[in-house]
Structure formats: structure tokens, C-alpha cells
Design an enzyme around this catalytic site. Structure first.
Site, PDB file in Angstrom:
ATOM      1  N   VAL A   1       7.162  51.785  51.806  1.00 64.25           N
ATOM      2  CA  VAL A   1       6.810  51.795  50.283  1.00 64.25           C
ATOM      3  C   VAL A   1       6.347  52.863  50.030  1.00 64.25           C
ATOM      4  O   VAL A   1       6.724  54.130  49.554  1.00 64.25           O
ATOM      5  CB  VAL A   1       5.995  50.547  49.768  1.00 64.25           C
ATOM      6  CG1 VAL A   1       5.974  50.722  48.341  1.00 64.25           C
ATOM      7  CG2 VAL A   1       6.698  49.371  50.193  1.00 64.25           C
ATOM      8  N   CYS A   2       4.682  53.029  50.184  1.00 62.75           N
ATOM      9  CA  CYS A   2       3.980  54.241  49.726  1.00 62.75           C
ATOM     10  C   CYS A   2       4.201  55.492  50.499  1.00 62.75           C
ATOM     11  O   CYS A   2       3.426  56.396  50.221  1.00 62.75           O
ATOM     12  CB  CYS A   2       2.501  53.786  49.746  1.00 62.75           C
ATOM     13  SG  CYS A   2       2.246  52.348  48.798  1.00 62.75           S
ATOM     14  N   LEU A   3       4.827  55.424  51.808  1.00 56.05           N
ATOM     15  CA  LEU A   3       5.102  56.706  52.395  1.00 56.05           C
ATOM     16  C   LEU A   3       6.591  57.142  52.234  1.00 56.05           C
ATOM     17  O   LEU A   3       6.710  58.333  51.819  1.00 56.05           O
ATOM     18  CB  LEU A   3       4.806  56.640  53.713  1.00 56.05           C
ATOM     19  CG  LEU A   3       5.074  57.799  54.813  1.00 56.05           C
ATOM     20  CD1 LEU A   3       4.404  59.064  54.443  1.00 56.05           C
ATOM     21  CD2 LEU A   3       5.017  57.124  56.331  1.00 56.05           C
TER      22      LEU A   3
END
Length: 197
Positions: A101-103
Site C-alpha cells: 500500500v504505502c510503498l
């Protein structure tokens, strides 16, 4: 750019051992600092959900305040992209929790903006092996380049005869590079400090 290395994100890690991710993240941070790489720390909902950034990461950059946001994709936060673009660089290196997700989201966004993107797979992690692996595949297919934290540091060092950061690199490796670091301790003890030469 270090993305969301926070307790709540680490609690759900299944693709990597949490201790390993913490060690690798700290080693990566120390390498970036040693080579004076412009660095950004980001958190997501630090006060209401995810908690503070890893203390060992903040300790490497005590004067660098994490940019806190609510968006899953850091690239969608203007404070983050303004800071990134202020450096005037066209290469970016990222590590983050969670990989899927956040990467993966900012990696794809940075590629879309024309950046040459590298990601540090062993200072990142996902909620399952499959989640991490599929995100890694997706980033590679899109054109991002995977690395490990140690590979990154040694590519920055490039040549052992360059003494500019030699001692810092050896010290970081001794503390964070497992068997390789222990080998440097051994070589220094047995052969009088000839590590890496």
C-alpha cells in the site's frame, strides 16, 4: 524516503521479521546520513492510529520532523511532494510499511512523475509474503529497481580505497550487517583492521 515505519504498521508484518525490518531500516538510515542523502521521514496518522516513527530511525535524524498525513499514498500529500521536489533530484529511494500500500503507491506515482525509482525491499514489509511479493513484482514491472539496504550502502561507498566514508560504512556494517558485519569485526581483530581492503 522512509514511509510509515511505525508500530501499528509493524504489528501486522508477516513477510519479514519485525526485528529484521527495524535493523535494516536503521542501517539504511545511517547509510543515508553518512553519505548526506537528502532524507524525508513520513508517518500516517501518527497521533490517532499508527503511533510514532521507530525511535531508532528518529534517533538517526533527531532534527528531522516526520511529515504526518492521512493519505495512504504519501505522493497524494502536497507537503510530501513539495519536499521531494524541493531537492531537485530525479532519483528517489524509498522504503516503507506496508509494501503493498504505502510503498507501492508512491513508487508508481514517482515513476509517473518521471523519477528513477529504487526501493529497499528488506527495509519494507507486507501483511503476508504474497502481499509483499506481489507489490515487489508490480513495482519492478512498472520500472522501479529493487535493492537491499546493504547493497544500497555499498553502492554509495563504491570503492574501498575512498576513505571519505570508510569508517562510517564499516561501523554501520559491523552493527547492522549480520554475518558480514561480524566478519569485519573478526578481520579487524585477527588481522589488524584490514576490513574491506
Amino acid at each position: 524516503m522512509f514511509i510509515d515505519h511505525q508500530p501499528q504498521m509493524a504489528f501486522a508484518l508477516k513477510s519479514h521479521d519485525v526485528d529484521s525490518v527495524r535493523n535494516n531500516t536503521e542501517g539504511l538510515a545511517k547509510a543515508a546520513k553518512a553519505f548526506k542523502v537528502p532524507t524525508i521521514l513520513t508517518t500516517v496518522s501518527a497521533k490517532t492510529f499508527s503511533g510514532p516513527i521507530f525511535p531508532e530511525l528518529q534517533a538517526v535524524f533527531p532534527d528531522l520532523k516526520p511529515i504526518d498525513r492521512t493519505t495512504m499514498n504519501p505522493w497524494e500529500d502536497k507537503n510530501v511532494t513539495d519536499k521531494i521536489n524541493s531537492y531537485g533530484k530525479k532519483k528517489i529511494v524509498m522504503a516503507g510499511l506496508w509494501t503493498e500500500v504505502c510503498l507501492v503507491d508512491p513508487v508508481l506515482s514517482a515513476l509517473d512523475q518521471g523519477f528513477e525509482v529504487y526501493f529497499i525491499s528488506d527495509a519494507s514489509g507486507g501483511v503476508s509474503d504474497e502481499a509483499h511479493d506481489m507489490a515487489v513484482e508490480r513495482m519492478i514491472q512498472a520500472g522501479a529497481k529493487p535493492m537491499t539496504w546493504l547493497q544500497y550502502m555499498l553502492e554509495l561507498q563504491r570503492d574501498w580505497k575512498d576513505q571519505t566514508h570508510y569508517k562510517e560504512v564499516i561501523d554501520i556494517a559491523k552493527e547492522h550487517a549480520g554475518g558480514y558485519g561480524l566478519g569485519l569485526v573478526y578481520a579487524g581483530s585477527m588481522f589488524g583492521g584490514g576490513e574491506g581492503k
